[in-house]
Design a protein around this motif. Sequence first.
Motif, PDB file in Angstrom:
ATOM      1  N   PRO A 517      -0.009  28.726  66.303  1.00  0.00           N
ATOM      2  CA  PRO A 517       1.085  29.471  66.957  1.00  0.00           C
ATOM      3  C   PRO A 517       0.784  29.695  68.439  1.00  0.00           C
ATOM      4  N   GLU A 518       1.838  29.717  69.232  1.00  0.00           N
ATOM      5  CA  GLU A 518       1.658  29.840  70.691  1.00  0.00           C
ATOM      6  C   GLU A 518       0.935  31.124  71.061  1.00  0.00           C
ATOM      7  N   ARG A 519       1.172  32.198  70.308  1.00  0.00           N
ATOM      8  CA  ARG A 519       0.551  33.486  70.643  1.00  0.00           C
ATOM      9  C   ARG A 519      -0.962  33.460  70.449  1.00  0.00           C
ATOM     10  N   ASP A 520      -1.474  32.504  69.654  1.00  0.00           N
ATOM     11  CA  ASP A 520      -2.908  32.438  69.369  1.00  0.00           C
ATOM     12  C   ASP A 520      -3.660  31.469  70.272  1.00  0.00           C
ATOM     13  N   LEU A 566       3.407  24.357  66.321  1.00  0.00           N
ATOM     14  CA  LEU A 566       3.332  24.789  64.937  1.00  0.00           C
ATOM     15  C   LEU A 566       4.044  23.790  64.024  1.00  0.00           C
TER      16      LEU A 566
END
Length: 595
Positions: A517-520, A566
């Motif tokens: 995921p982009e947030r990670d 993702l």
Amino acid sequence: MGAVAALVLVVVAISGVFAERALRDRELSRVGTALEEQAALVRELVRGIPLRAAEAPRLDLLADRTGAASQLRVTLIAADGSLVGDSDVPLDRLAGVENHASRPEVRAALAGGVGRDTRQSATVGRSLLYVAIPAAEPGGGAVRVATELSHLEEGLYDLRRSLAFAGAVGVAASLALAYGVSWLTLRPLRELRGLTQALAAGDLGYRIPRRFEDELGGISAAIRALAEQLRERADEATREKEQLRAVLDGMVEGVLVVDERNRIVLANDRVAEFYGVRAPLEGRSVLTALRDAELDEVLTEAAHTDDPVSQSLELVHPARRTLRVQAARFPAPPGPRLGSVAVLHDVSELARLETMRREFVANASHELRTPLAAIRGFAETLLGDAALAEEQRRSYLEVIDRHARRLGTLVDDLLELSRIESGQAPLELQPVDVAAVASGLVRDCEARLVEKRLEADSELSGPGVAWADAQAVWQILSNLLDNAIKYTEPGGRIRIRIQGDARRVRVRVSDTGAGIPERDLARIFERFYRVDRARSRALGGTGLGLSIVKHLVQSQGGEITVESELGRGSTFSFTLPRAKPHGVTAETARLAGTR
């Protein structure tokens, strides 16, 4: 003397300008009157001949004769502005001359008046004074005569030369007079100036001549005594200032002194270094020089209290820093405040280490808790129940063994990461064939790839020999390939691409797995950070592999990045310095499986 000479030059210049202008105007008026008389004579000569194009041959002949006799340019102009005669233009070219109706003097004459104008002739290319009067014939037209202004300009040139000579004589005379007057009247002051200059140069034995003893002896003695006192105080102040500056510049802390309006009075080099600005900062406000509102507020608070003020500041430019500021007013109460002094301590490393310590303890405790709890639980079960079946007992022992192995792997990774970060794992830099190492790893993992039905290949484009540590390169690629196999679903594909250019070797490890995921993405290289903790533990991951990879890449002068989408897979890219073509070492060949 220079001022007197300048004044004389200004007066002569202004007088010359006015005289030249007056002479020019007078001469132009005189010549214009004479030309008007000549124009009247020409008008009488052509009386009875209409000023029309049909009469151009006769009129041009008369214009040529009168022009030759009077040494003037004579022009006969029809009522529509066309030329029907001109002493300076041949008859066959009259028709090609532009219409003169718009010329100022011609326009005035055609209107029934007398016109005058001074300009550069577009027809004959000379500067002329024109005078035009109305023709005597009922059909209209104008008679114009003109003369060159060269004689007038010669007269004006003679005037300018005379004025310049007069000005030079006046300047020379004024300089001589000014020099004599100043030499006599300023002589005492020159003697005093010599005394002060000698004292400033350190010549304490200089004396004013005896003829000035009565008037200047006392003054010279007083000036000499004053100069000696000032010199002693200036030397002492200079020494103290140099000592203070040396102490301040040698400090690792930043020292900032401001006045009652928060304008900087003194700042050492560390302050400018902390904020990435150029010295000197003195004379500017804190907000203008450092652009730090929090620091300005701390100094303002210190100015309004008798107690020291302490606060932490977070800087982001030019580098992330944590500063501990301690500020206090001066002088101490009850005297009136003259300013504030602040000491800035760079505690960035301490803050970073403290943050790392807290995170490490929390993460390590969390990672160790699960396997330890499992080992303890199954061990207690085995110890407390002697009637367990052999099959169940063996199953419990296998769980204990699996978690014990996981603890061992975790401890090994922690020790490896500690060795890399502390520099206790020295790197042996040498030419390393990255493509060969990648191919060898793919062959080593062939059984796992077949088991998961994964396709894997490596491809080289451009020079692929890096200047790196062979074991470190093997460990980097091994971790990235291991992660790609773990997180790629059966039927997926893994690709290793090695590209080289003149400066570096770039390696890209791509998979078609679940993606990140982009947030990670920003935290993927942190220790113990997992995107899916449950799945990572189930697959045997410790959460330290990517952190080890990042430190190994950076310790060899490279960079590592990750791109992921993702559900479509991830691509880990890292660079290493390119090696000069020295060949591949035996260690590289061993790691690639080509021995």
